[in-house]
Write a protein that holds these residues in place. Structure first.
Motif, PDB file in Angstrom:
ATOM      1  N   LEU A  63     -14.254  24.403   8.664  1.00 14.24           N
ATOM      2  CA  LEU A  63     -14.040  24.583   7.238  1.00 14.24           C
ATOM      3  C   LEU A  63     -12.559  24.757   6.928  1.00 14.24           C
ATOM      4  N   PRO A  64     -12.166  24.556   5.679  1.00 17.74           N
ATOM      5  CA  PRO A  64     -10.740  24.692   5.333  1.00 17.74           C
ATOM      6  C   PRO A  64     -10.146  26.047   5.673  1.00 17.74           C
ATOM      7  N   ASP A  65     -10.969  27.112   5.702  1.00 21.99           N
ATOM      8  CA  ASP A  65     -10.439  28.440   6.043  1.00 21.99           C
ATOM      9  C   ASP A  65     -10.383  28.680   7.547  1.00 21.99           C
ATOM     10  N   GLY A  66     -10.733  27.665   8.351  1.00 21.98           N
ATOM     11  CA  GLY A  66     -10.675  27.779   9.796  1.00 21.98           C
ATOM     12  C   GLY A  66     -11.979  28.191  10.463  1.00 21.98           C
ATOM     13  N   THR A  67     -12.995  28.558   9.676  1.00 23.42           N
ATOM     14  CA  THR A  67     -14.289  28.925  10.250  1.00 23.42           C
ATOM     15  C   THR A  67     -14.941  27.696  10.879  1.00 23.42           C
ATOM     16  N   VAL A  68     -15.474  27.865  12.084  1.00 24.34           N
ATOM     17  CA  VAL A  68     -16.043  26.742  12.828  1.00 24.34           C
ATOM     18  C   VAL A  68     -17.562  26.919  12.934  1.00 24.34           C
ATOM     19  N   TYR A  69     -18.284  25.874  12.586  1.00 21.91           N
ATOM     20  CA  TYR A  69     -19.735  25.819  12.767  1.00 21.91           C
ATOM     21  C   TYR A  69     -20.062  24.693  13.738  1.00 21.91           C
ATOM     22  N   VAL A  70     -21.050  24.910  14.583  1.00 22.47           N
ATOM     23  CA  VAL A  70     -21.521  23.872  15.496  1.00 22.47           C
ATOM     24  C   VAL A  70     -23.049  23.838  15.453  1.00 22.47           C
ATOM     25  N   SER A  71     -23.592  22.685  15.730  1.00 19.73           N
ATOM     26  CA  SER A  71     -25.048  22.555  15.800  1.00 19.73           C
ATOM     27  C   SER A  71     -25.520  22.704  17.229  1.00 19.73           C
ATOM     28  N   SER A  72     -26.798  22.965  17.384  1.00 25.98           N
ATOM     29  CA  SER A  72     -27.407  22.841  18.708  1.00 25.98           C
ATOM     30  C   SER A  72     -27.384  21.382  19.120  1.00 25.98           C
ATOM     31  N   SER A  73     -27.379  21.129  20.407  1.00 23.29           N
ATOM     32  CA  SER A  73     -27.423  19.762  20.908  1.00 23.29           C
ATOM     33  C   SER A  73     -28.772  19.142  20.542  1.00 23.29           C
ATOM     34  N   GLU A  74     -28.723  18.006  19.835  1.00 26.61           N
ATOM     35  CA  GLU A  74     -29.945  17.399  19.317  1.00 26.61           C
ATOM     36  C   GLU A  74     -30.255  16.107  20.064  1.00 26.61           C
ATOM     37  N   LEU A  75     -31.467  16.053  20.671  1.00 25.89           N
ATOM     38  CA  LEU A  75     -31.877  14.871  21.428  1.00 25.89           C
ATOM     39  C   LEU A  75     -32.329  13.766  20.484  1.00 25.89           C
ATOM     40  N   LEU A  76     -31.797  12.566  20.702  1.00 26.80           N
ATOM     41  CA  LEU A  76     -32.252  11.381  19.973  1.00 26.80           C
ATOM     42  C   LEU A  76     -33.349  10.727  20.807  1.00 26.80           C
TER      43      LEU A  76
END
Length: 340
Positions: A114-127
């Protein structure tokens, strides 16, 4: 005497009613993620917003749009692509690199800075791979037009579940449906009184193979396409694979959507998905980042088995509003879809 008692009772009751000022619940905005990578060719959109109140008629509030985020998707081969923010619709970020195409068996992870530096990540998603749709077809069902319910085509599919246990499905369907305005086409030369309007299915039509593993999935209803006028309908069905966690998310989403709202229902809660803060995994975003294989088929319904005059007489032109097609149906087009 009775009237005096009744008047006195009403005055007493009125005097006992006090206005109660309920506090307005202030909820801190949360990141909302909505996006999907598939095994079809890019582009892939990822929508990023903040949670908050908005109305569909007033446009999307600027304060809920996330401008300037750095968004990437990484596969399990450690290849990463950076998404481009849409200039005209800034809540959308796009994978446009034609060489970055989802592959069955690979896992994908979304990262949002995000612009304020906060980082979000998802769980690894299997295709996961998906079985092909074998057949799409329609059955006509008569509605109660006098009560505002049109006739419809029940859109059905056949497919076969693989022998391996643990397959999950979601279906997404849309149709282009003929609409009339002012008068029906056989009694008018109006050029903007006939059009085709898109209608979309719910996103929560999901299935687990727990009870049907390795068997045929037959006569599965995926959509009800309304019949407001006589003419061809153009239908497309997409069959998606899901991971187990994605299936659970959409099942939970449907449970919330379909609640009756009685006093005995639990209070609705925000539906959290598979995206969390990198620094604190207990802080979850709303929405879901998914990965799916896709099988799609199209169907053209001729509509020529419906008797014109009988259809109009029975419904008494209940679904023919005054005005023009563009004025009544903003998403409509004056001609049928091309290349169908």
């Amino acid at each position: 005497m009775y009237k005096r008692l009744l008047a006195g009772f009403l005055i007493f009751m009125t005097a006992c009613v006090n206005e109660v000022q309920l506090p307005i619940r202030q909820v801190k905005p949360r990141l909302v993620v909505d996006g999907l990578i598939t095994d079809e060719a890019p582009p892939y959109p990822i929508k990023l917003t903040l949670s908050g109140a908005y109305s569909s008629g007033g446009g999307f509030p600027e304060e809920l749009i996330i401008n300037g985020a750095v968004v990437t998707i990484t596969d399990n081969g450690d290849r990463t692509v950076q998404l481009e923010q849409d200039v005209l619709q800034p809540s959308y970020y796009w994978v446009r690199d034609p060489s970055f195409q989802g592959q069955p068996g690979h896992r994908y992870t979304l990262k949002v800075v995000l612009p304020d530096g906060t980082v979000y990540v998802s769980s690894s998603e299997l295709l996961a791979p998906v079985a092909p749709i074998e057949r799409v077809y329609a059955e006509y069902r008569r509605g109660e037009g006098s009560f505002g319910q049109p006739d419809l085509y029940n859109i059905l599919i056949d497919t076969r579940d693989p022998a391996t246990l643990g397959d999950y499905y979601r279906w997404s369907t849309y149709s282009y449906v003929p609409r009339w305005t002012t008068v029906d086409p056989q009694h008018s030369t109006c050029s903007v009184c006939s059009c085709w309007t898109p209608y979309f299915s719910e996103l929560t039509n999901v299935l687990s193979d727990a009870l049907i593993n390795g068997n045929r999935i037959s006569h599965r209803s995926v959509f009800n396409s309304p019949v407001y006028a006589i003419g061809k309908q153009f239908v497309e069905v997409r069959q998606y694979s899901l991971s187990r966690s994605a299936y659970q998310y959409w099942t939970h989403f449907e449970e919330q959507r379909s609640r009756t709202g009685s006093l005995f229902d639990p209070q609705p809660a925000s539906i959290e998905g598979n995206v969390h803060q990198q620094a604190d995994t207990t802080v979850l975003a709303l929405g879901y980042f998914g990965a799916s294989s896709v099988s799609r088929q199209r169907l053209v319904i001729p509509g020529d088995t419906i008797q014109y005059d009988r259809f109009l007489n029975r419904l008494n032109k209940a679904f023919i509003p005054p005005g023009s097609c563009p004025g009544n149906f903003p998403l409509s087009q004056l001609g049928p879809p091309t290349n169908w």
